[in-house]
Structures are given as C-alpha cells and as structure tokens.
Enzyme design. Sequence first.
Site, PDB file in Angstrom:
ATOM      1  N   GLU A  97       0.858  -1.194   0.000  1.00 40.12           N
ATOM      2  CA  GLU A  97       0.000   0.000   0.000  1.00 40.12           C
ATOM      3  C   GLU A  97       0.890   1.239   0.000  1.00 40.12           C
ATOM      4  O   GLU A  97       1.627   1.473   0.955  1.00 40.12           O
ATOM      5  CB  GLU A  97      -0.895  -0.001   1.232  1.00 40.12           C
ATOM      6  N   ASP A 124       4.587   0.654  -4.050  1.00 44.13           N
ATOM      7  CA  ASP A 124       3.936   0.120  -5.239  1.00 44.13           C
ATOM      8  C   ASP A 124       4.041  -1.402  -5.265  1.00 44.13           C
ATOM      9  O   ASP A 124       5.127  -1.964  -5.102  1.00 44.13           O
ATOM     10  CB  ASP A 124       4.632   0.721  -6.463  1.00 44.13           C
ATOM     11  N   ASP A 146      -8.618   1.422  -6.809  1.00 43.53           N
ATOM     12  CA  ASP A 146      -8.991   2.715  -7.382  1.00 43.53           C
ATOM     13  C   ASP A 146      -9.656   2.476  -8.728  1.00 43.53           C
ATOM     14  O   ASP A 146      -9.064   1.863  -9.619  1.00 43.53           O
ATOM     15  CB  ASP A 146      -7.737   3.582  -7.544  1.00 43.53           C
ATOM     16  N   LYS A 150     -12.764   7.538 -15.448  1.00 45.16           N
ATOM     17  CA  LYS A 150     -12.727   8.135 -16.778  1.00 45.16           C
ATOM     18  C   LYS A 150     -12.073   7.179 -17.774  1.00 45.16           C
ATOM     19  O   LYS A 150     -11.065   6.549 -17.473  1.00 45.16           O
ATOM     20  CB  LYS A 150     -11.956   9.461 -16.746  1.00 45.16           C
ATOM     21  N   THR A 219     -15.167  -4.126   4.310  1.00 42.41           N
ATOM     22  CA  THR A 219     -14.230  -3.040   4.575  1.00 42.41           C
ATOM     23  C   THR A 219     -14.939  -1.690   4.531  1.00 42.41           C
ATOM     24  O   THR A 219     -16.087  -1.577   4.107  1.00 42.41           O
ATOM     25  CB  THR A 219     -13.104  -3.039   3.530  1.00 42.41           C
ATOM     26  N   ARG A 220     -14.219  -0.656   4.948  1.00 44.88           N
ATOM     27  CA  ARG A 220     -14.819   0.679   4.933  1.00 44.88           C
ATOM     28  C   ARG A 220     -15.144   1.121   3.512  1.00 44.88           C
ATOM     29  O   ARG A 220     -16.103   1.877   3.287  1.00 44.88           O
ATOM     30  CB  ARG A 220     -13.884   1.684   5.619  1.00 44.88           C
ATOM     31  N   TYR A 221     -14.375   0.641   2.532  1.00 43.14           N
ATOM     32  CA  TYR A 221     -14.667   0.993   1.143  1.00 43.14           C
ATOM     33  C   TYR A 221     -15.960   0.332   0.688  1.00 43.14           C
ATOM     34  O   TYR A 221     -16.759   0.943  -0.036  1.00 43.14           O
ATOM     35  CB  TYR A 221     -13.499   0.579   0.242  1.00 43.14           C
TER      36      TYR A 221
END
Length: 240
Positions: A97, A124, A146, A150, A219-221
């Site tokens: 992370e 990374d 993520d 777009k 999870t929080r996401y």
Amino acid sequence: MADQSSDKHPSGAPWRNFYGRFKGKGLRDSQQKYLDEDLAALSPGAVGWEENPDRSALDLAEMFPGKDVWLEVGFGGGEHMVHQAASNRDVGIIGCEPYINGVAMLLGKIRDAEVDNVKVHPGDARDMMDVLPAQSISKAFLLYPDPWPKKRHHRRRFVTQEHLQPLAEVLKPGAIFRVATDIPDYVRQTLQEVPKAGFEWLAEGPTDWREPWGDWISTRYEQKALREGRTPHYLTFRRL
C-alpha cells in the site's frame, strides 16, 4: 518533478508512473508512532531499487518458515488483511500500500490484533512483484482498487496486463486471485483482462459473484459503496 527524459530512474530502475496518493491529511501522533516504531520491523526486506538494484528475490522461506504466503495488493485501511492474518495464523501475508495513512492505520490494527504473520510494503505492488520468487504466492487479493472511472484513465487500473502478467508469474499454479469491486465497468475490464494473463474465472452461477466469500469481512470501502447504492461484485479466479 524528476526529469523523465531518460527511460531510467537515477537508481537504474525503469520509470513507472504512479497516479495514486502517497499521503493525505496529517497523521495523528499515534499513527506517526506506529510508523516510527513498527514499520521497519515489518518490512519484507529489500524491495525498492535503491536498496536492491539487482532485484534479488526475497527469501520467503526465511520470512515465513513453513507457511504458504498470500499477497494483498492495496490493503486500504488494513481491515481485511488483519482479519485474514488473525484467521489464518498458519499463513504469511504480505500487504502492499503506497498510501502512508493507510499503512499507519494497518499498523495500529496489527498491534490491536497481535498478529505476527504479516509483512508490510509501503509502496507500489509492482516493486514487490519484481522481487517475489516465481510461483511463490498461494493467494492474492485486489479489493476495491482505485476505479479510475474516466475512460482515458482505464489504463491506470490494476487489471491491465502491465500488472496482471507479473502477478501471474509470482502465483503458484492453482493459486486463487480474488477481486472485489463495486464499479460495473471495472468488472467488465477484470473479466476481459484477467483470463488473458493465464487465469480462469471460477463462477458457475450468479451467487458466485453476487455473494461475498465465506471468510469475507466488509471493509470501509465496501460500506461506503453500499451507502451510496452501488453493488459489490466478488470475482474469483484460479491461476492456470
């Protein structure tokens, strides 16, 4: 910004663009303490190009003696990683992370749960995959990555061959790769790209991607996605 007129970093590494965040709002004193006191001891070893320019492989047998090793790509706040570590003490888990606030949150959870079968790479995941031995990982997780919504940014997503091919190389034959996302187009791209990297999708019916895994912790996401009316998808692949 560093000069990228060359295709090499000053350390000798190839240039890799990184588009996410490294740090958010200020850390609490307790979080900074976790970073100062705990992170070095939990480091998986020489991962970055500066300290490992030859890209020597990590010794996972020394790191996790007698254990299968799992990999979590982008562990967010660390809820899932610590849950899996506490539930699977006979397994070693490496988490990657780059967002330092998330790293600090994970370190606090590691202290609270008193798990000792984890390693943390604050960077990374591609650098980690560079130094993992081939066919050394038994299970990998990509959870609420993520979305880069777009269209022109879709190439930044993890589910591109730039990321999936190195992941496939470090996974054992038969290893499981789990992907969770609430973005329909991310599901589309995942189902399109992951099989190209040498995986098969383990789905026989709708419940196989609509219902979470039996050992899942929300999870929080995911909670944010549910609050905002988005539908989670749980995709399971096996390395061929």
